[in-house]
Design a protein around this motif. Structure first.
Motif, PDB file in Angstrom:
ATOM      1  N   LEU A  51       4.214 -50.368  49.975  1.00  0.00           N
ATOM      2  CA  LEU A  51       4.874 -49.458  49.029  1.00  0.00           C
ATOM      3  C   LEU A  51       5.689 -50.229  47.987  1.00  0.00           C
ATOM      4  N   ALA A  52       6.292 -51.344  48.382  1.00  0.00           N
ATOM      5  CA  ALA A  52       7.038 -52.174  47.432  1.00  0.00           C
ATOM      6  C   ALA A  52       6.089 -52.760  46.386  1.00  0.00           C
ATOM      7  N   ASP A  53       4.925 -53.219  46.806  1.00  0.00           N
ATOM      8  CA  ASP A  53       3.925 -53.730  45.862  1.00  0.00           C
ATOM      9  C   ASP A  53       3.510 -52.639  44.891  1.00  0.00           C
ATOM     10  N   TYR A  54       3.314 -51.436  45.415  1.00  0.00           N
ATOM     11  CA  TYR A  54       2.930 -50.297  44.569  1.00  0.00           C
ATOM     12  C   TYR A  54       4.038 -49.990  43.553  1.00  0.00           C
ATOM     13  N   ALA A  55       5.291 -50.042  43.998  1.00  0.00           N
ATOM     14  CA  ALA A  55       6.419 -49.779  43.106  1.00  0.00           C
ATOM     15  C   ALA A  55       6.496 -50.811  41.982  1.00  0.00           C
TER      16      ALA A  55
ATOM     17  N   ARG B 260       3.985 -52.195  40.560  1.00  0.00           N
ATOM     18  CA  ARG B 260       2.879 -51.973  39.631  1.00  0.00           C
ATOM     19  C   ARG B 260       2.922 -50.622  38.919  1.00  0.00           C
ATOM     20  N   ASP B 261       3.620 -49.653  39.492  1.00  0.00           N
ATOM     21  CA  ASP B 261       3.544 -48.286  38.979  1.00  0.00           C
ATOM     22  C   ASP B 261       4.936 -47.763  38.613  1.00  0.00           C
ATOM     23  N   ASP B 262       5.220 -47.704  37.311  1.00  0.00           N
ATOM     24  CA  ASP B 262       6.536 -47.254  36.851  1.00  0.00           C
ATOM     25  C   ASP B 262       6.814 -45.803  37.233  1.00  0.00           C
ATOM     26  N   SER B 263       5.782 -44.983  37.272  1.00  0.00           N
ATOM     27  CA  SER B 263       5.957 -43.582  37.650  1.00  0.00           C
ATOM     28  C   SER B 263       6.441 -43.463  39.095  1.00  0.00           C
ATOM     29  N   PHE B 264       5.877 -44.261  39.975  1.00  0.00           N
ATOM     30  CA  PHE B 264       6.293 -44.267  41.377  1.00  0.00           C
ATOM     31  C   PHE B 264       7.744 -44.730  41.479  1.00  0.00           C
ATOM     32  N   LYS B 265       8.086 -45.769  40.752  1.00  0.00           N
ATOM     33  CA  LYS B 265       9.452 -46.293  40.757  1.00  0.00           C
ATOM     34  C   LYS B 265      10.433 -45.215  40.273  1.00  0.00           C
TER      35      LYS B 265
ATOM     36  N   MET C 270      11.045 -42.728  43.000  1.00  0.00           N
ATOM     37  CA  MET C 270      11.932 -43.272  44.032  1.00  0.00           C
ATOM     38  C   MET C 270      13.394 -43.161  43.583  1.00  0.00           C
ATOM     39  N   LEU C 271      13.656 -43.498  42.329  1.00  0.00           N
ATOM     40  CA  LEU C 271      15.016 -43.374  41.793  1.00  0.00           C
ATOM     41  C   LEU C 271      15.472 -41.918  41.780  1.00  0.00           C
ATOM     42  N   PHE C 272      14.552 -40.999  41.488  1.00  0.00           N
ATOM     43  CA  PHE C 272      14.875 -39.576  41.481  1.00  0.00           C
ATOM     44  C   PHE C 272      15.262 -39.096  42.887  1.00  0.00           C
ATOM     45  N   LEU C 273      14.545 -39.553  43.910  1.00  0.00           N
ATOM     46  CA  LEU C 273      14.898 -39.187  45.284  1.00  0.00           C
ATOM     47  C   LEU C 273      16.299 -39.674  45.644  1.00  0.00           C
ATOM     48  N   ILE C 274      16.615 -40.891  45.230  1.00  0.00           N
ATOM     49  CA  ILE C 274      17.950 -41.429  45.498  1.00  0.00           C
ATOM     50  C   ILE C 274      19.001 -40.570  44.808  1.00  0.00           C
ATOM     51  N   GLU C 275      18.745 -40.209  43.577  1.00  0.00           N
ATOM     52  CA  GLU C 275      19.675 -39.363  42.816  1.00  0.00           C
ATOM     53  C   GLU C 275      19.837 -37.990  43.484  1.00  0.00           C
TER      54      GLU C 275
ATOM     55  N   ALA D  94      14.507 -39.523  53.022  1.00  0.00           N
ATOM     56  CA  ALA D  94      13.567 -39.890  51.949  1.00  0.00           C
ATOM     57  C   ALA D  94      14.248 -40.818  50.952  1.00  0.00           C
ATOM     58  N   ALA D  95      15.524 -40.542  50.644  1.00  0.00           N
ATOM     59  CA  ALA D  95      16.267 -41.386  49.707  1.00  0.00           C
ATOM     60  C   ALA D  95      16.493 -42.784  50.279  1.00  0.00           C
ATOM     61  N   ALA D  96      16.787 -42.869  51.570  1.00  0.00           N
ATOM     62  CA  ALA D  96      16.969 -44.178  52.216  1.00  0.00           C
ATOM     63  C   ALA D  96      15.668 -44.969  52.169  1.00  0.00           C
ATOM     64  N   ASN D  97      14.553 -44.294  52.422  1.00  0.00           N
ATOM     65  CA  ASN D  97      13.252 -44.966  52.324  1.00  0.00           C
ATOM     66  C   ASN D  97      12.986 -45.426  50.899  1.00  0.00           C
ATOM     67  N   ALA D  98      13.306 -44.572  49.928  1.00  0.00           N
ATOM     68  CA  ALA D  98      13.105 -44.926  48.519  1.00  0.00           C
ATOM     69  C   ALA D  98      13.920 -46.161  48.147  1.00  0.00           C
ATOM     70  N   MET D  99      15.178 -46.200  48.590  1.00  0.00           N
ATOM     71  CA  MET D  99      16.026 -47.353  48.301  1.00  0.00           C
ATOM     72  C   MET D  99      15.461 -48.608  48.961  1.00  0.00           C
ATOM     73  N   SER D 100      15.022 -48.493  50.205  1.00  0.00           N
ATOM     74  CA  SER D 100      14.443 -49.645  50.903  1.00  0.00           C
ATOM     75  C   SER D 100      13.212 -50.174  50.178  1.00  0.00           C
ATOM     76  N   ILE D 101      12.387 -49.273  49.685  1.00  0.00           N
ATOM     77  CA  ILE D 101      11.181 -49.661  48.945  1.00  0.00           C
ATOM     78  C   ILE D 101      11.545 -50.405  47.673  1.00  0.00           C
ATOM     79  N   LEU D 102      12.493 -49.863  46.908  1.00  0.00           N
ATOM     80  CA  LEU D 102      12.873 -50.508  45.643  1.00  0.00           C
ATOM     81  C   LEU D 102      13.540 -51.860  45.871  1.00  0.00           C
ATOM     82  N   VAL D 103      14.368 -51.950  46.896  1.00  0.00           N
ATOM     83  CA  VAL D 103      15.015 -53.236  47.220  1.00  0.00           C
ATOM     84  C   VAL D 103      13.947 -54.252  47.607  1.00  0.00           C
ATOM     85  N   LYS D 104      13.014 -53.847  48.458  1.00  0.00           N
ATOM     86  CA  LYS D 104      11.927 -54.744  48.882  1.00  0.00           C
ATOM     87  C   LYS D 104      11.088 -55.193  47.687  1.00  0.00           C
ATOM     88  N   ALA D 105      10.952 -54.298  46.690  1.00  0.00           N
ATOM     89  CA  ALA D 105      10.178 -54.614  45.488  1.00  0.00           C
ATOM     90  C   ALA D 105      10.927 -55.564  44.554  1.00  0.00           C
TER      91      ALA D 105
END
Length: 86
Positions: free
Chosen positions: A12-16, A18-23, A26-31, A42-53
Motif C-alpha cells: 500500500l505504501a508503494d501504491y501511495a 505512485r498514485d496521488d489520488s490514493f494519497k 489517505m489524508l482525507f481519512l486522517i482528517e 482506518a485513519a491510523a492505517n492511512a497514517m501508517s501507509i503514508l509514513v511507510k511511503a
C-alpha cells in the motif's frame, strides 16, 4: 482491523507513492478522524501507509486527529499541529 502485515503495508505504501489520488484519500481519512471515532482505525492505517511511503507532513493542521495504533516510526513532521491528537 489494523494493518499489521508488513507485506501489505509495503504494498500500500508503494501504491501511495505512485498514485496521488490514493494519497489524497489517505489524508482525507486522517482528517475525518477529527470528527468521528468510528473512522479512527482506518485513519491510523492511512497514517501508517503514508509514513511507510516516506510522505513528509509539512505545515498540516492535524489538531484533534484520532490515529491510535498508527506506526509513526521514521515519520517526517515539520510544522505540524498535533495538539489534542490521539
Amino acid at each position: 482491523l489494523y494493518i499489521d502485515n508488513e507485506e501489505i503495508l509495503s504494498f500500500l505504501a508503494d501504491y501511495a507513492r505512485r498514485d496521488d489520488s490514493f494519497k489524497t484519500k489517505m489524508l482525507f481519512l486522517i482528517e475525518l478522524s477529527k470528527y468521528s471515532e468510528k473512522i479512527q482505525i482506518a485513519a491510523a492505517n492511512a497514517m501508517s501507509i503514508l509514513v511507510k511511503a516516506g510522505f513528509a507532513f509539512i505545515n498540516i493542521n492535524f489538531e484533534g486527529i484520532r490515529i491510535p495504533g498508527a506506526n509513526l516510526k521514521n515519520a517526517i513532521f515539520d510544522h505540524v499541529n498535533l495538539s489534542n491528537a490521539d
